[in-house]
Design an enzyme around this catalytic site. Structure first.
Site, PDB file in Angstrom:
ATOM      1  N   HIS A   1     -14.375  24.406 -16.150  1.00  0.00           N
ATOM      2  CA  HIS A   1     -13.676  25.635 -15.768  1.00  0.00           C
ATOM      3  C   HIS A   1     -13.926  25.963 -14.294  1.00  0.00           C
ATOM      4  O   HIS A   1     -13.000  26.285 -13.541  1.00  0.00           O
ATOM      5  CB  HIS A   1     -14.170  26.807 -16.613  1.00  0.00           C
TER       6      HIS A   1
ATOM      7  N   GLU B   1      -8.664  25.276 -20.189  1.00  0.00           N
ATOM      8  CA  GLU B   1      -9.464  24.649 -21.238  1.00  0.00           C
ATOM      9  C   GLU B   1      -9.318  23.130 -21.206  1.00  0.00           C
ATOM     10  O   GLU B   1     -10.249  22.413 -21.572  1.00  0.00           O
ATOM     11  CB  GLU B   1      -9.065  25.203 -22.602  1.00  0.00           C
TER      12      GLU B   1
ATOM     13  N   HIS C   1     -19.047  21.823 -19.947  1.00  0.00           N
ATOM     14  CA  HIS C   1     -17.815  22.532 -20.311  1.00  0.00           C
ATOM     15  C   HIS C   1     -17.496  23.614 -19.285  1.00  0.00           C
ATOM     16  O   HIS C   1     -16.367  23.685 -18.767  1.00  0.00           O
ATOM     17  CB  HIS C   1     -17.981  23.136 -21.700  1.00  0.00           C
ATOM     18  N   GLU C   2     -18.470  24.450 -18.979  1.00  0.00           N
ATOM     19  CA  GLU C   2     -18.222  25.546 -18.042  1.00  0.00           C
ATOM     20  C   GLU C   2     -18.017  25.030 -16.624  1.00  0.00           C
ATOM     21  O   GLU C   2     -17.283  25.640 -15.840  1.00  0.00           O
ATOM     22  CB  GLU C   2     -19.360  26.569 -18.100  1.00  0.00           C
TER      23      GLU C   2
END
Length: 490
Positions: A259, A285, A255-256
Site C-alpha cells: 500500500h 489492494e 502487505h502494508e
C-alpha cells in the site's frame, strides 16, 4: 492552463493538505493517542470533517468546473476526479458529514474495548448509530439508485454490487473445490521456536526495505489492526507482533508496504491533488496482495527468507527451504481474515460482503448480526466461531463506517492475479532475483505500470493498460490452483 483551472487546483491542493492532517489524527488515534482522549478526539475529527466538507461543496468549485478547460489528459483526469468528488459531497448535508466523523471516532474505541472484552452487546448500539448515519449518507448520494452501490463507489469507482456479486459467484466454486482438496491432504509443517518481538520488528524493517519502502518518507509502528496511512511525502505503516507466529508480523508488514509504495511512487507532479492517491481500494489492494503473496510467499523469495529467519531466530523447527515454502503457504482452518491463507481468504471477504449488503438493505438487523455471522461462518468453513473477537468483532471496518470497503479486498486479489501473470511474462527470470531477496525488477514493473499513475486512469483501465486485458478472476484462480496443487499434490 486557464485561470479557472489553476484557481481550482490551488483550492483543491489546500483541501487535500487539510485531508492529510485529518488522516494524521486517525493515525495517531490508532497508534499513540491516550485512551482518555477519545471524546476530545471525536470533537477534533468532527471539526475537521466539517471544515473539509464545507470546502468540498464550496460553490466556487462548481463555477471553476464550468469554466476550466482541460488542455491535456492529466488536466482532464483532475477535472473528472474533482467533479466526481464535488457531486458526491454536495449531496451530503454538512451536519451529517460532521455527525458521521464524530460517531465513527467514538465507535472505533467502543469496538476496540468490546473486542478486548468479547462483548458484542457493548458494541451493537454504536454500530446501529453508525449504520443509520451511513445509510442516510448513501441514500442522499444514490437518490433512486441502490444505496449500497453509492457506498461501494466510494472505494471502487464505477463498480456495482451486481457486478461484484457475479464475479464472486464465479470464484466461489473453484475456491471451495481447491480448499476441500487441500484439506484432504497432510497438513503443512509449522514453525517452532522463540520469536522475540524486538527481533521480529528488526526483520520486519529489513523486509520493508527489501520491498522498496522509503523510510525517509515513512515509519513503522504497531497497531491492533495493521494499516497504511498518508500519501506523497508522508506515508506511514503499522504492523503487529505475535510471540508464536512471526509470519503475522512479516507478512502484515509486506502487505502494508505494498500500500505504502503505491502512494510513495505516484508521480510527484500529482502531489496534494486528486490524482495524488491510489485510484481505488481494489487497485490499492492489488499492490499489497501481490507484494505479500505472489512475491513474498513465492518459492524463490521464501527460500531467501528461510535463511534470514534462521540467522535471526536460530532453530525454527523447519529443516529445508521446500518445507519452509509449504509452511509459509500452509492452508489451515482459522477464524481471522487477515491471517487467512490465499486459498480461503476470499471466502472470508464474500461472507462480509453478503452480510453488509443485508445490513444496508435492512434485510438483516444489527441485533441479529452476530447470529447471522456465526451461521454463515459455520456453513462456509465447516466449524463454529468460538468467540466474538474471532467472529463479528474481529474487523475494525464497520465501526469506522466503511461499508462497501470489504469487497475491494477480493477485487484486489483478482487484480493482483492479472498483474502477476503480466509481470511474469515481462520478467520471465524473476525468480533468480527473488531467490536473492531482490524485488527490484518486480516492484519497478509495478511502479511503472500501476503505481506512478495514481488516479490518472479509472480502476479497471489501470489493470487493462498494465496487462493488455480486462480484469477477470481467471488468472487468480489459475495461479491458486497451480501453486497449491503443487504444494499439496492435488
Amino acid at each position: 492552463m486557464t485561470t479557472a483551472y489553476n484557481d481550482l487546483l490551488d483550492f483543491v491542493r489546500e483541501t487535500e493538505a487539510l485531508s492529510q492532517v485529518a488522516g494524521r489524527l486517525g493515525w495517531d488515534q490508532e497508534t499513540m493517542m491516550p485512551d482518555g482522549a477519545i471524546d476530545q478526539r471525536a470533537e477534533e475529527q468532527g471539526a475537521m470533517a466539517g471544515v473539509l466538507h464545507a470546502r468540498r461543496i464550496d460553490p466556487r468549485i462548481g463555477g471553476w468546473l464550468e469554466q476550466a478547460v482541460a488542455e491535456d489528459d492529466v488536466a482532464a483526469a483532475q477535472l473528472r476526479q474533482i467533479g466526481r468528488s464535488f457531486d458526491r459531497a454536495a449531496r451530503v448535508p454538512a451536519q451529517l458529514a460532521t455527525a458521521i466523523a464524530r460517531e465513527t471516532s467514538r465507535a472505533h474505541r467502543t469496538w476496540a474495548q468490546a473486542r478486548a472484552e468479547e462483548d458484542v452487546a457493548a458494541f451493537l448500539p454504536a454500530l446501529a448509530r453508525v449504520l443509520a448515519l451511513k445509510r442516510e449518507e448513501a441514500q442522499a448520494i444514490a437518490g433512486d439508485a441502490d444505496p449500497y452501490d453509492a457506498m461501494l463507489d466510494d472505494y471502487e469507482p464505477d463498480a456495482t454490487a451486481a457486478q461484484v456479486s457475479a464475479m464472486f459467484g464465479a470464484m466461489r466454486p473453484r475456491l471451495v473445490a481447491l480448499r476441500d482438496a487441500v484439506r484432504a491432504r497432510p497438513a503443512a509443517p509449522v514453525l517452532k521456536g522463540d520469536f522475540p518481538e524486538a527481533a521480529q520488528m528488526a526483520l520486519s524493517r529489513e523486509l520493508a526495505l527489501a520491498f522498496g519502502y522509503d523510510l525517509g518518507r515513512g515509519r513503522i509502528d504497531k497497531a491492533v489492526h495493521p494499516f497504511s496511512s498518508g500519501s506523497g511525502l508522508d506515508v506511514r505503516i503499522t504492523t503487529r507482533t505475535n510471540p508464536v507466529d512471526p509470519f503475522n508480523c512479516f507478512y502484515s508488514t509486506i502487505h502494508e508496504v505494498g500500500h505504502a509504495c503505491y502512494e510513495q511512487n505516484i508521480d510527484r507532479a500529482y502531489l496534494l491533488t486528486p490524482l495524488g492517491g491510489g485510484v481505488s481500494m481494489g487497485v490499492h489492494e492489488s499492490q499489497s496482495r501481490i507484494y505479500e503473496n505472489q512475491l513474498g510467499r513465492s518459492r524463490a523469495f521464501t527460500g531467501w527468507l528461510f535463511g534470514r529467519m534462521r540467522d535471526t531466530f536460530g532453530d525454527i523447527g523447519i529443516a529445508s527451504e521446500e518445507d519452509f515454502f509449504a509452511c509459509v503457504n500452509g492452508v489451515t482452518d482459522g477464524y481471522i481474515r487477515t491471517e487467512a491463507d490465499e486459498v480461503q481468504y476470499n471466502l472470508h471477504v464474500l461472507l462480509r460482503f453478503d452480510l453488509e449488503r443485508a445490513l444496508v438493505s435492512g434485510d438483516l438487523t444489527v441485533d441479529d448480526l452476530e447470529a447471522a455471522w456465526n451461521d454463515r461462518f459455520a456453513a462456509d468453513f465447516g466449524f463454529a466461531v468460538d468467540r466474538p473477537s474471532h467472529g463479528v468483532l474481529q474487523d475494525v471496518h464497520w465501526s469506522e463506517g466503511l461499508f462497501g470497503y470489504f469487497p475491494t479486498y477480493a477485487l484486489g486479489n483478482v487484480y493482483a492475479g492479472c498483474l502477476h501473470a503480466a509481470l511474469r511474462n515481462a520478467v520471465p527470470d524473476l525468480d533468480a532475483d527473488l531467490a536473492r531477496g531482490d524485488t527490484g525488477r518486480a516492484t519497478a514493473w509495478l511502479r511503472d505500470n500501476v503505481q506512478r499513475h495514481g488516479g490518472l486512469y479509472q480502476p479497471r483501465e489501470v489493470i487493462a493498460r498494465a496487462t493488455g486485458a480486462a480484469p477477470s478472476e481467471g488468472p487468480l484462480l489459475d495461479y491458486l490452483d497451480a501453486k497449491f496443487g503443487a504444494i499439496y499434490g492435488v
